[in-house]
Design a protein around this motif. Sequence first.
Motif, PDB file in Angstrom:
ATOM      1  N   VAL A 229      -3.959   5.652   3.651  1.00 47.90           N
ATOM      2  CA  VAL A 229      -3.677   4.885   2.438  1.00 47.90           C
ATOM      3  C   VAL A 229      -4.214   5.649   1.227  1.00 47.90           C
ATOM      4  O   VAL A 229      -5.377   6.043   1.203  1.00 47.90           O
ATOM      5  N   VAL A 230      -3.369   5.838   0.213  1.00 49.05           N
ATOM      6  CA  VAL A 230      -3.796   6.534  -1.005  1.00 49.05           C
ATOM      7  C   VAL A 230      -3.830   5.598  -2.217  1.00 49.05           C
ATOM      8  O   VAL A 230      -4.373   5.947  -3.266  1.00 49.05           O
ATOM      9  N   ALA A 231      -3.239   4.409  -2.072  1.00 47.93           N
ATOM     10  CA  ALA A 231      -3.294   3.416  -3.151  1.00 47.93           C
ATOM     11  C   ALA A 231      -3.020   2.035  -2.557  1.00 47.93           C
ATOM     12  O   ALA A 231      -2.254   1.890  -1.602  1.00 47.93           O
TER      13      ALA A 231
ATOM     14  N   TYR B 125       7.927  -1.857  -9.178  1.00 51.23           N
ATOM     15  CA  TYR B 125       8.529  -1.232 -10.356  1.00 51.23           C
ATOM     16  C   TYR B 125       7.476  -0.662 -11.310  1.00 51.23           C
ATOM     17  O   TYR B 125       7.582   0.479 -11.774  1.00 51.23           O
ATOM     18  N   LYS B 126       6.455  -1.451 -11.621  1.00 52.30           N
ATOM     19  CA  LYS B 126       5.443  -1.026 -12.597  1.00 52.30           C
ATOM     20  C   LYS B 126       4.674   0.204 -12.117  1.00 52.30           C
ATOM     21  O   LYS B 126       4.313   1.071 -12.908  1.00 52.30           O
ATOM     22  N   TRP B 127       4.423   0.268 -10.830  1.00 51.17           N
ATOM     23  CA  TRP B 127       3.651   1.403 -10.284  1.00 51.17           C
ATOM     24  C   TRP B 127       4.492   2.671 -10.217  1.00 51.17           C
ATOM     25  O   TRP B 127       4.033   3.759 -10.543  1.00 51.17           O
ATOM     26  N   LYS B 128       5.761   2.533  -9.779  1.00 49.81           N
ATOM     27  CA  LYS B 128       6.579   3.722  -9.516  1.00 49.81           C
ATOM     28  C   LYS B 128       7.200   4.332 -10.773  1.00 49.81           C
ATOM     29  O   LYS B 128       7.465   5.536 -10.814  1.00 49.81           O
ATOM     30  N   THR B 129       7.461   3.526 -11.802  1.00 52.14           N
ATOM     31  CA  THR B 129       8.174   4.006 -12.985  1.00 52.14           C
ATOM     32  C   THR B 129       7.525   5.219 -13.657  1.00 52.14           C
ATOM     33  O   THR B 129       8.208   6.216 -13.931  1.00 52.14           O
TER      34      THR B 129
ATOM     35  N   CYS C  26       0.830  -1.198   0.000  1.00 50.56           N
ATOM     36  CA  CYS C  26       0.000   0.000   0.000  1.00 50.56           C
ATOM     37  C   CYS C  26       0.870   1.256   0.000  1.00 50.56           C
ATOM     38  O   CYS C  26       2.013   1.234   0.467  1.00 50.56           O
ATOM     39  N   VAL C  27       0.318   2.328  -0.524  1.00 44.87           N
ATOM     40  CA  VAL C  27       0.988   3.625  -0.544  1.00 44.87           C
ATOM     41  C   VAL C  27       0.324   4.499   0.500  1.00 44.87           C
ATOM     42  O   VAL C  27      -0.902   4.665   0.497  1.00 44.87           O
ATOM     43  N   LEU C  28       1.116   5.020   1.427  1.00 44.83           N
ATOM     44  CA  LEU C  28       0.584   5.828   2.521  1.00 44.83           C
ATOM     45  C   LEU C  28       1.234   7.201   2.547  1.00 44.83           C
ATOM     46  O   LEU C  28       2.447   7.325   2.393  1.00 44.83           O
TER      47      LEU C  28
ATOM     48  N   ALA D 229       5.057   6.516   1.952  1.00 46.23           N
ATOM     49  CA  ALA D 229       5.659   5.287   2.462  1.00 46.23           C
ATOM     50  C   ALA D 229       5.025   4.102   1.744  1.00 46.23           C
ATOM     51  O   ALA D 229       3.858   4.153   1.363  1.00 46.23           O
ATOM     52  N   ILE D 230       5.799   3.049   1.567  1.00 44.88           N
ATOM     53  CA  ILE D 230       5.301   1.826   0.949  1.00 44.88           C
ATOM     54  C   ILE D 230       5.360   0.713   1.983  1.00 44.88           C
ATOM     55  O   ILE D 230       6.400   0.466   2.585  1.00 44.88           O
TER      56      ILE D 230
END
Length: 248
Positions: free
Chosen positions: A199-201, A149-153, A121-123, A184-185
């Motif tokens: 949580v945002v994602a 990788y796919k999400w952050k790129t 999750c992305v917080l 934060a991840i």
Amino acid sequence: MKKLNKYILSIGAVLAISLAFFMGTSTGTNSLVYVQASKGSFNDAAITQLFSLKPKLRADVIFSGTPKNVFKLANENNELAFAAVTNSTIEGNLVQASVKAVQEYKITDVKALISIPIEMCVLMNTDDIKKKNEIKYIASHPAALKQIYKWKTPLNVEEISVPEGTAAAAEKVSQNKYPAGTAAIGSCVLESTYPHLAVVAKGVQDNKNNNTSFLLAKVEKRDTLLTELEARAELNKAISTSINITEK
């Protein structure tokens, strides 16, 4: 005087029984579990789910870092150890840190095996969310940063490596110790662990079938170290002969 002494002794016995009750001590019941990693980690999420599914196993928890340290403390205090033992993304599945722990400590009695999906999750800090700040930095354990990788790129963000763990990164984001726009991840449970986090994602990990198994067990110190191959065989045996409560 004799009556007074008997009365005092009776009161003392009642107080002792009451104290034992409130401390959660009872015959044949473990009062403490040493858990790998820290509060807000996936280990935290796993032990919380285990206690929910098996209330009789519920006990106080002490987060104790590495599997080796968890086993050490559990052995020294005659309590239970809880650690991650397999992960579906690892070659051979066995968690290397737990293999090393089994080289020094023998698993004598497995109490439970539980598997949970590892959902990244992305917080963000709630102040950043209110200000609608975009994500410019991501902070987490190096291993977690490699799994998204796919999400952050496409975001083209800067990475902040936090070797202490995902929970440590989340705590610092919660406390505004990083630049504005830092996310934060880690586990979604971090939202309820630290204030000012939201949580945002969800589900940003590359591998959507990422599962980890955790073992709750009694352990004891070995007289002689096992080789890594022997430890792997013994850990695999402990896992294969256990009933996974999430697969029942």
